[in-house]
Design a protein around this motif. Structure first.
Motif, PDB file in Angstrom:
ATOM      1  N   THR A  54       0.835  -1.210   0.000  1.00  0.00           N
ATOM      2  CA  THR A  54       0.000   0.000   0.000  1.00  0.00           C
ATOM      3  C   THR A  54       0.865   1.253   0.000  1.00  0.00           C
ATOM      4  OG1 THR A  54      -1.728  -1.182   1.209  1.00  0.00           O
ATOM      5  CG2 THR A  54      -1.823   1.231   1.232  1.00  0.00           C
ATOM      6  N   PHE A  55       1.850   1.306   0.908  1.00  0.00           N
ATOM      7  CA  PHE A  55       2.733   2.471   0.978  1.00  0.00           C
ATOM      8  C   PHE A  55       3.596   2.586  -0.276  1.00  0.00           C
ATOM      9  CE2 PHE A  55       3.005   3.804   5.686  1.00  0.00           C
ATOM     10  CZ  PHE A  55       1.636   3.755   5.791  1.00  0.00           C
ATOM     11  N   LYS A  56       4.006   1.468  -0.836  1.00  0.00           N
ATOM     12  CA  LYS A  56       4.804   1.498  -2.071  1.00  0.00           C
ATOM     13  C   LYS A  56       3.977   2.108  -3.200  1.00  0.00           C
ATOM     14  CE  LYS A  56       7.786  -1.449  -4.819  1.00  0.00           C
ATOM     15  NZ  LYS A  56       8.310  -2.789  -5.017  1.00  0.00           N
ATOM     16  N   TRP A  57       2.710   1.724  -3.290  1.00  0.00           N
ATOM     17  CA  TRP A  57       1.830   2.277  -4.313  1.00  0.00           C
ATOM     18  C   TRP A  57       1.627   3.772  -4.080  1.00  0.00           C
ATOM     19  CZ3 TRP A  57      -2.849   4.797  -4.250  1.00  0.00           C
ATOM     20  CH2 TRP A  57      -3.468   4.960  -5.493  1.00  0.00           C
ATOM     21  N   LEU A  58       1.393   4.152  -2.817  1.00  0.00           N
ATOM     22  CA  LEU A  58       1.199   5.572  -2.503  1.00  0.00           C
ATOM     23  C   LEU A  58       2.438   6.388  -2.851  1.00  0.00           C
ATOM     24  CD1 LEU A  58      -0.658   5.246   0.920  1.00  0.00           C
ATOM     25  CD2 LEU A  58      -1.594   6.237  -1.184  1.00  0.00           C
ATOM     26  N   HIS A  63       1.967  10.211  -3.323  1.00  0.00           N
ATOM     27  CA  HIS A  63       1.043  10.504  -2.227  1.00  0.00           C
ATOM     28  C   HIS A  63       1.788  10.456  -0.887  1.00  0.00           C
ATOM     29  CE1 HIS A  63      -2.455  10.528  -4.791  1.00  0.00           C
ATOM     30  NE2 HIS A  63      -2.150   9.339  -5.274  1.00  0.00           N
ATOM     31  N   ILE A  64       2.886  11.163  -0.812  1.00  0.00           N
ATOM     32  CA  ILE A  64       3.725  11.167   0.386  1.00  0.00           C
ATOM     33  C   ILE A  64       2.964  11.773   1.572  1.00  0.00           C
ATOM     34  CG2 ILE A  64       5.921  11.935   1.365  1.00  0.00           C
ATOM     35  CD1 ILE A  64       6.103   9.856  -0.951  1.00  0.00           C
ATOM     36  N   SER A  68       2.511  10.231   5.289  1.00  0.00           N
ATOM     37  CA  SER A  68       2.832  11.013   6.482  1.00  0.00           C
ATOM     38  C   SER A  68       1.640  11.075   7.427  1.00  0.00           C
ATOM     39  CB  SER A  68       3.249  12.435   6.094  1.00  0.00           C
ATOM     40  OG  SER A  68       4.382  12.402   5.281  1.00  0.00           O
ATOM     41  N   TRP A  69       0.440  11.274   6.876  1.00  0.00           N
ATOM     42  CA  TRP A  69      -0.750  11.356   7.705  1.00  0.00           C
ATOM     43  C   TRP A  69      -1.003  10.035   8.436  1.00  0.00           C
ATOM     44  CZ3 TRP A  69      -5.388   8.965   8.459  1.00  0.00           C
ATOM     45  CH2 TRP A  69      -6.295   9.637   9.273  1.00  0.00           C
ATOM     46  N   ILE A  70      -0.900   8.927   7.735  1.00  0.00           N
ATOM     47  CA  ILE A  70      -1.114   7.616   8.359  1.00  0.00           C
ATOM     48  C   ILE A  70      -0.111   7.398   9.489  1.00  0.00           C
ATOM     49  CG2 ILE A  70      -0.975   5.113   7.982  1.00  0.00           C
ATOM     50  CD1 ILE A  70      -2.053   5.684   5.103  1.00  0.00           C
ATOM     51  N   TYR A  71       1.137   7.731   9.238  1.00  0.00           N
ATOM     52  CA  TYR A  71       2.177   7.556  10.255  1.00  0.00           C
ATOM     53  C   TYR A  71       1.893   8.426  11.480  1.00  0.00           C
ATOM     54  CZ  TYR A  71       6.739   7.546  12.474  1.00  0.00           C
ATOM     55  OH  TYR A  71       7.761   7.443  13.385  1.00  0.00           O
TER      56      TYR A  71
END
Length: 143
Positions: A54-58, A63-64, A68-71
């Protein structure tokens, strides 16, 4: 929300009991620490198998800010829980779920304001780029 938390705790308790039953039924005789090691390790790896793609796709789709928001959201939840648990343990305040919810809601609200201001800033930048006169080579003075 309190019902939801109790439901989650109940689900976790059922899973815990079932794992203990399986441990006893198959005579693995894992102690509590070994079970935590195995179950939390497997849970973490399962989450990696979901989060990494998911993060790789973002990241690939630029969609950095979402990453950042998720983290930060995850950290805020952990920090607010830690504060409330700390208040309970040290008797320096009342441990209330509402405090956690209001803390997280504060972050979400302030992030929405930030996002709106950031969107306005980027919109102004886009308009300024579109309205800027860029002379073509044909418009240049002959020397």
């Amino acid at each position: 929300m309190t019902r939801f938390l109790y439901a989650v705790v109940e689900l976790i308790a059922r899973i815990h009991s079932r794992l203990l039953e399986l441990n006893d039924a198959y005579e693995y005789n894992f102690n509590d620490k070994e079970l935590h090691f195995l179950i939390i390790g497997a849970l973490g790896m399962g989450m990696i198998l979901v989060v990494y793609p998911t993060f790789k796709w973002l990241a690939r789709n630029n969609h950095i800010m979402v990453i950042s928001w998720i983290y930060v959201f995850t950290l805020i939840v952990v920090i607010t829980f830690a504060i409330e648990i700390g208040q309970r343990v040290t008797n320096t305040g009342a441990m209330e779920f509402a405090d956690i919810m209001f803390g997280v809601l504060g972050f979400i609200t302030m992030f929405l304001v930030f996002s709106a201001l950031r969107g306005i800033y980027h919109l102004i930048q886009r308009f300024m780029r579109c309205g800027r006169y860029e002379p073509d080579r044909d418009d240049e003075w002959d020397e």
